[in-house]
Scaffold this active site. Structure first.
Site, PDB file in Angstrom:
ATOM      1  N   GLU A 400       0.986  -1.116   0.104  1.00 23.95           N
ATOM      2  CA  GLU A 400      -0.179   0.024  -0.047  1.00 23.95           C
ATOM      3  C   GLU A 400       0.842   1.333   0.047  1.00 23.95           C
ATOM      4  O   GLU A 400       0.662   2.155  -0.799  1.00 23.95           O
ATOM      5  CB  GLU A 400      -1.092  -0.050   1.381  1.00 23.95           C
ATOM      6  CG  GLU A 400      -2.213  -0.952   0.885  1.00 23.95           C
ATOM      7  CD  GLU A 400      -1.815  -2.599   1.427  1.00 23.95           C
ATOM      8  OE1 GLU A 400      -2.797  -3.338   1.122  1.00 23.95           O
ATOM      9  OE2 GLU A 400      -0.487  -2.645   1.988  1.00 23.95           O
ATOM     10  N   HIS A 469     -11.319  -5.431   9.713  1.00 21.24           N
ATOM     11  CA  HIS A 469     -11.832  -4.830   8.235  1.00 21.24           C
ATOM     12  C   HIS A 469     -13.047  -4.243   8.527  1.00 21.24           C
ATOM     13  O   HIS A 469     -13.834  -4.028   7.274  1.00 21.24           O
ATOM     14  CB  HIS A 469     -11.956  -6.068   7.603  1.00 21.24           C
ATOM     15  CG  HIS A 469     -10.715  -6.609   6.827  1.00 21.24           C
ATOM     16  ND1 HIS A 469     -10.018  -5.961   5.860  1.00 21.24           N
ATOM     17  CD2 HIS A 469     -10.240  -7.678   6.783  1.00 21.24           C
ATOM     18  CE1 HIS A 469      -8.817  -6.628   5.295  1.00 21.24           C
ATOM     19  NE2 HIS A 469      -9.222  -7.890   5.994  1.00 21.24           N
TER      20      HIS A 469
END
Length: 666
Positions: A400, A469
């Protein structure tokens, strides 16, 4: 080094130029050190003393169109690249005539004119940026090379490894120059790296590499020539490790207790300037008068630069907020009357915006994890790879920070990347690049460089994905100046806000709530770009203002409809834009209803609702007929079990109950 080794490649003019470059850096920084002790220069001051041969051997070989990304120890890079000493010294003073308008200081020198993309205070932070700059050039078939300088300490950072992998994977024309001075701040290389041979690390990424004596300016130049020739002829990245030594402390704050004085003294005897100058004198290539003339001219230049900085003006306080975002933005889009309506989903609305943008602007491309063959984690990009190909629908590794930083670099170079971060929790791995580069680059460079990147990510709970998440962190990002933070909830906004965001000159973060992707509804076939400045009144009312955004919008609307038969007429405000907040719309609503309830899926402590509440208390207190109230997520990591997850985030019954309490209907 011997005369027979060098004479065929080194004439008098060239020798004097290299020697002059090194002496100029050394003497400039010696004066900077004195000025620091006098508190003329403040903050951190990292000196290049001992490493001059690297800048002098590498940078003059770069073309004027090539790009350069430096580190926080970048004064030598800037001077040799051609930034005027006056502008550099004024920047060190923090003056308005500095090369970054006094906004960057010693660690952040910038020059668009010289393709100098700044020093970077973050160790390794410039590496993803350089990959993105090179990516933009490769996608446009432009014959440029990006040189990125970094210390050996950066090799321990994930961004080094992510950038090496991306540069090799995508065949990026970047010269990665490791200035290995043996110490990452106060930690010796042997104490921090299992493999101390830096160039060996390149082999794991199939990157060509070489190691060179960084105290030998001619050896550095020769190695750089080979590296640049390789990049231009073969393509792809090249890692050049220059083994050197810094004679001074890591910064002027550093007491240097981690290394013995005799070690520094031994290295000074073989320093790059004394070594090269002595050889030139012995070989008869230059004489003492040549050196004296060089030094005299350099000292005059330095004295003039100090005078310039001393006499230069400070930036007026009235300009404090300049260059946080672009002074000029595209005109607001004109919304066309809806023609024929069609049934679609939130997911397809986002996809249609990406498709249209890529069809109409060659600068636009999509990059992120699994956006290509897989079609995106939430199937937003399904089919786009077949339509636009792998160059413009670019699958990335699970890195990322690396690929977000590359997207930022490509944006700075003039592309319009859409970076998809799979979920908001993964964005924390890219937070360094978002916060320290995307959000700050325009300001630190005094408006010389903008970052027109769009970063999309899924956010929110409700899918039983448990604590790691299910975050709602958009309120965190709304804290950061330099970003525009969007939370599209309706189909019109899912499509239209993205279309507008792509045209923005500054970084835009878009948070797409996971519970909305499957939501269906009517969307005009000619739906286009929409405003990304204003909140929207989704339901008019007179008794209370319900302020919300994203995934909580439709819960809030449902609650408002349930309250209507009970005699409570609620107005529902969809914030849409979390930064900058449209307080004007909020104030107008509160002045009508005189009661407020905020519904925010973020945690209560430090939430966006707290910020809005404080602004209302500061500026609209006397409009309120009841205490401010809010419904937020419970102060727990989001649980997996469905009933616990439902209980942890705002739901319709809780909103209804809170409204009744504010309105005195308990």
């Amino acid at each position: 080094m011997t005369a027979t080794d060098l004479r065929p490649h080194l004439n008098r003019t060239h020798a004097l130029a290299m020697l002059g470059d090194m002496i100029r850096i050394r003497r400039f920084e010696d004066v900077c050190a004195e000025l620091y002790t006098k508190e003329k220069i403040r903050g951190f001051l990292h000196l290049y003393d001992g490493e001059e041969a690297i800048a002098a051997g590498v940078i003059p070989l770069l073309g004027s169109d090539d790009r350069l990304v430096a580190t926080y120890r970048e004064h030598g890079h800037a001077l040799i690249r051609g930034i005027s000493m006056n502008a550099v010294m004024a920047e060190m003073y923090g003056k308005a005539s500095g090369c970054a308008g006094g906004r960057g200081g010693s660690m952040h020198l910038f020059s668009r004119e010289n393709n100098f993309y700044g020093g970077n205070a973050i160790v390794g932070g410039g590496l993803p940026l350089s990959v993105g700059l090179g990516l933009a050039d490769r996608m446009r078939n432009e014959n440029r090379i990006t040189a990125c300088f970094f210390g050996e300490g950066a090799v321990a950072e994930g961004e080094f490894h992510e950038s090496m992998n991306l540069a090799s994977l995508w065949n990026i024309p970047v010269l990665l120059v490791c200035e290995n001075n043996g110490y990452a701040m106060g930690t010796a290389l042997q104490r921090s790296e299992a493999e101390t041979d830096i160039q060996v690390k390149a082999k794991g990424y199939a990157v060509a590499s070489a190691s060179v004596d960084g105290m030998d300016v001619v050896a550095v130049e020769a190695a750089t020539r080979r590296a640049l020739e390789h990049i231009r002829e073969v393509g792809g990245p090249y890692l050049l490790e220059c083994k050197t030594y810094r004679f001074r402390a890591h910064s002027m704050f550093d007491a240097q207790l981690y290394r013995p004085k005799d070690e520094v003294a031994q290295w000074r005897k073989k320093g790059p300037i004394v070594r090269f100058q002595s050889w030139l004198l012995e070989a008869g290539i230059v004489d003492k008068d040549d050196v004296d003339t060089l030094v005299s001219g350099i000292d005059e230049e330095i004295a003039a630069a100090v005078t310039f900085a001393e006499e230069a003006d400070w930036e007026p306080l009235s300009n404090l907020t300049n260059h946080v975002t672009a002074p000029q933005r595209p005109a607001p889009p004109v919304v066309q009357p809806a023609l024929r309506m069609m049934e679609t989903t939130y997911r397809e609305a986002v996809k249609s915006a990406i498709t249209d943008a890529m069809e109409h602007d060659d600068r636009v491309f999509l990059m992120g994890e699994d956006v290509g063959l897989y079609g995106g984690c939430y199937a937003v990009s399904k089919g786009l790879l077949d339509r636009f190909g792998p160059e413009r629908v670019r699958d990335t590794p699970l890195s990322e920070s690396g690929f977000t930083g590359a997207g930022i670099g490509a944006a700075i170079a003039g592309m319009r990347p859409i970076v998809e971060v799979m979920t908001v929790n993964f964005s924390l791995l890219a937070l360094d690049q978002i916060l320290n580069t995307a959000a700050t680059f325009r300001h630190m460079s005094n408006g010389q460089f903008g970052v027109p990147v769009v970063i999309r990510m899924a956010t929110g709970a409700g899918k039983q994905l448990a604590a790691q998440h299910s975050h709602s962190l958009e309120g965190w990002y709304a804290h950061i100046p330099g970003l525009r933070v969007l939370t599209p909830a309706t189909l019109e906004d899912a499509r239209g806000m993205l279309l507008t965001a792509i045209e923005e000159p500054d970084p835009v973060l878009m948070f797409e709530n996971v519970m909305l992707y499957n939501r269906t509804g009517q969307l005009a076939e000619n739906a286009g770009a929409v405003d990304i400045d204003k909140a929207a009144i989704r339901r008019n009312g007179s008794d209370i203002s319900l302020i919300t955004y994203g995934g909580s919008l439709f819960k809030t609307l449902e609650a408002a409809e349930m309250l209507a038969p009970q005699g409570i007429d609620a107005e529902v405000i969809d914030l849409r834009v979390l930064r900058p907040l449209d307080m004007e719309t909020i104030f107008a609503s509160v002045s009508k209803t005189h009661r407020v309830l905020m519904i925010d899926e973020g945690w209560r402590s430090g939430s966006l609702s707290a910020e809005i509440g404080m602004r209302l208390a500061e500026q609209a207190f006397f409009e309120l007929d009841a205490p401010l109230a809010r419904v937020c997520s419970e102060e727990v990591p989001i649980p997996y079990a469905h009933h616990l997850e439902e209980a942890s985030i705002p739901q319709v019954p809780g909103i209804v109950k809170a409204v009744k309490s504010v309105c005195g209907r308990t």
